[in-house]
Design a protein around this motif. Structure first.
Motif, PDB file in Angstrom:
ATOM      1  N   SER A 287       0.843  -1.206   0.000  1.00  0.00           N
ATOM      2  CA  SER A 287       0.000   0.000   0.000  1.00  0.00           C
ATOM      3  C   SER A 287       0.874   1.251   0.000  1.00  0.00           C
ATOM      4  N   GLY A 288       2.176   1.068  -0.254  1.00  0.00           N
ATOM      5  CA  GLY A 288       3.120   2.168  -0.082  1.00  0.00           C
ATOM      6  C   GLY A 288       2.914   3.338  -1.009  1.00  0.00           C
ATOM      7  N   GLY A 289       2.496   3.084  -2.255  1.00  0.00           N
ATOM      8  CA  GLY A 289       2.324   4.179  -3.192  1.00  0.00           C
ATOM      9  C   GLY A 289       1.255   5.153  -2.753  1.00  0.00           C
ATOM     10  N   ALA A 290       0.179   4.626  -2.178  1.00  0.00           N
ATOM     11  CA  ALA A 290      -0.894   5.496  -1.701  1.00  0.00           C
ATOM     12  C   ALA A 290      -0.522   6.165  -0.383  1.00  0.00           C
ATOM     13  N   ASP A 291       0.276   5.481   0.439  1.00  0.00           N
ATOM     14  CA  ASP A 291       0.632   6.027   1.751  1.00  0.00           C
ATOM     15  C   ASP A 291       1.767   7.044   1.666  1.00  0.00           C
ATOM     16  N   TRP A 292       2.847   6.645   1.020  1.00  0.00           N
ATOM     17  CA  TRP A 292       4.072   7.420   0.861  1.00  0.00           C
ATOM     18  C   TRP A 292       4.512   7.981   2.208  1.00  0.00           C
ATOM     19  N   LEU A 293       5.000   9.209   2.278  1.00  0.00           N
ATOM     20  CA  LEU A 293       5.593   9.704   3.514  1.00  0.00           C
ATOM     21  C   LEU A 293       4.556   9.973   4.605  1.00  0.00           C
TER      22      LEU A 293
ATOM     23  N   LEU B 110      -0.353  -8.110   3.493  1.00  0.00           N
ATOM     24  CA  LEU B 110      -0.384  -6.693   3.147  1.00  0.00           C
ATOM     25  C   LEU B 110       0.718  -5.977   3.912  1.00  0.00           C
ATOM     26  N   MET B 111       1.648  -5.382   3.169  1.00  0.00           N
ATOM     27  CA  MET B 111       2.727  -4.611   3.771  1.00  0.00           C
ATOM     28  C   MET B 111       2.285  -3.151   3.776  1.00  0.00           C
ATOM     29  N   THR B 112       2.047  -2.607   4.957  1.00  0.00           N
ATOM     30  CA  THR B 112       1.372  -1.319   5.022  1.00  0.00           C
ATOM     31  C   THR B 112       1.864  -0.499   6.206  1.00  0.00           C
ATOM     32  N   SER B 113       1.202   0.616   6.443  1.00  0.00           N
ATOM     33  CA  SER B 113       1.569   1.501   7.549  1.00  0.00           C
ATOM     34  C   SER B 113       0.350   2.317   7.950  1.00  0.00           C
ATOM     35  N   VAL B 114       0.374   2.805   9.197  1.00  0.00           N
ATOM     36  CA  VAL B 114      -0.646   3.735   9.681  1.00  0.00           C
ATOM     37  C   VAL B 114       0.037   4.714  10.634  1.00  0.00           C
TER      38      VAL B 114
END
Length: 397
Positions: free
Chosen positions: A144-150, A181-185
């Motif tokens: 999901s990195g492209g949508a999350d980015w910095l 899913l490799m993601t971030s919040v």
């Protein structure tokens, strides 16, 4: 439409990928390029149907999975094949010429593996557990990195033993076939302020659902739906990284360096396929006097895209993460993307009115290649980043 005439044009011979054996192994190292060429011929037959239906390229993923492409880059000592980075970029480019959606979705898995491998080899990062799981459990990763980015998105609430996660993650390519899913919040840390947490969450975990939102202009077969995380528990031990929200971090310099050559290999592959299709449409037909000029413009654009891509790959092979390396990678992303788009536009001109028919395949390529515009860092952001760096200004300013 015929999608089997996808081979790279002759002037791009300098980008022909060859395997590099990094470790001595007791069995033959697969020729990933030859395997990809064979698979590309097969999956081309399904590309139009998935585009028409906006359905996921399931046959392609099955073929790649059976041939062990998803664990190809995992080091041999962890159960993978230790495939070469440059060769895998070439694999994605070959796939992109036959089926853009397959290439892009596959790149979204593969760039995460490649980044983890780079970090393990060069920084001794504790990612060996993930790499072993990818090899031993045949895991397919979703980003999901492209949508999350910095900035990232979504919230983490601290509870006993970990966090409760609530988020909606878009552009999750391949999620219908993915495992992790490799993601971030964002966690509002009382001590450190807004902090981005990075982690992996199983796509079959309680509270994880996929909403089929992917109804788009192009890249319709990537299955890049929204993944919704509803009060999902993530253990403290599963958090693999923390960073200040909205700031450049060493991890993102590594991602920029390693990931984007793989992603843009898919788009340059689309340009390769469009060139081949255009030339096949005009071959043997009465030619206008200006046709050679149009073909020359098309080939010049493709050469610029290829040179930019090759520089991005070399940047990842030879340099270390940091602002200057990121600037070079992202300038390459702009040049490769812009000229892949221009190549396809010129391919339409070369083919003339015949390109307006869907069966010619160029309309499909034209829609798919537009996706090159939207990955980070988009052109204006890249220009600002590179310009600030050149002027000696703070890149976070």
């Amino acid at each position: 439409m015929r999608r089997d005439n996808y081979s790279l044009p002759h002037q791009n011979g300098e980008l022909k990928m060859t395997a590099t054996v990094q470790l001595k192994v007791p069995y033959p190292v697969p020729d990933w390029t030859s395997l990809a060429e064979t698979i590309a011929i097969d999956i081309a037959a399904f590309a139009e149907r998935h585009d028409d239906e906006a359905s996921f390229v399931s046959e392609s993923y099955a073929r790649l999975h059976d041939a062990e492409f998803f664990k190809a880059m995992v080091p041999v000592e962890f159960g993978g094949h230790g495939a070469d980075y440059r060769e895998m970029c070439g694999v994605i480019r070959h796939l992109g010429a036959a089926c853009a959606s397959t290439a892009l979705a596959f790149a979204m898995h593969q760039h995460q593996v490649a980044t983890a491998v780079w970090r393990w080899r060069n920084q001794k990062a504790p990612v060996d557990g993930l790499l072993k799981r990818i090899a031993n459990e045949d895991l397919i990763l979703v980003s999901s990195g492209g949508a999350d980015w910095l900035e990232s998105a979504g919230t983490a609430t601290q509870v006993e033993g970990g966090f409760r996660i609530n988020a909606r993650k878009g552009f999750a390519s391949g999620c219908v076939a993915g495992d992790l899913l490799m993601t971030s919040v964002v966690f509002d840390d009382p001590a450190g302020g807004p902090t981005v947490l990075h982690f992996g969450v199983p796509l079959k975990a309680e509270g994880v659902t996929i909403e089929e939102t992917w109804h788009t202009m192009g890249m319709r077969g990537t299955g890049s739906h929204d993944v919704v995380l509803d009060n999902v528990f993530v253990a403290e031990a599963s958090v693999s990284g923390r960073r200040p929200q909205g700031k450049w971090h060493p991890l993102f310099h590594a991602i920029s360096m390693v990931a984007f050559p793989m992603i843009y290999s898919a788009y340059v592959g689309v340009a390769d396929g469009a060139r081949a299709a255009a030339l096949s449409l005009v071959g043997g037909r009465r030619q206008s006097a200006d046709l050679p000029y149009l073909v020359g413009e098309m080939d010049n654009a493709l050469m610029v895209a290829s040179l930019a891509l090759n520089d991005m790959i070399a940047n990842a092979e030879k340099n270390m993460p940091g602002p200057a390396t990121t600037s070079r990678a992202m300038a390459g992303r702009t040049l490769a993307g812009d000229n892949a788009i221009r190549t396809v536009e010129k391919a339409l001109e070369v083919a003339g009115g015949r390109s307006f028919y869907r069966k010619a395949g160029l309309e499909h390529a034209f829609r798919d290649v537009q996706g090159a515009r939207f990955h980070p860092m988009q052109e204006k952001a890249q220009l600002r980043f590179s310009g600030r760096l050149a002027l000696g200004l703070d890149i976070d300013g």
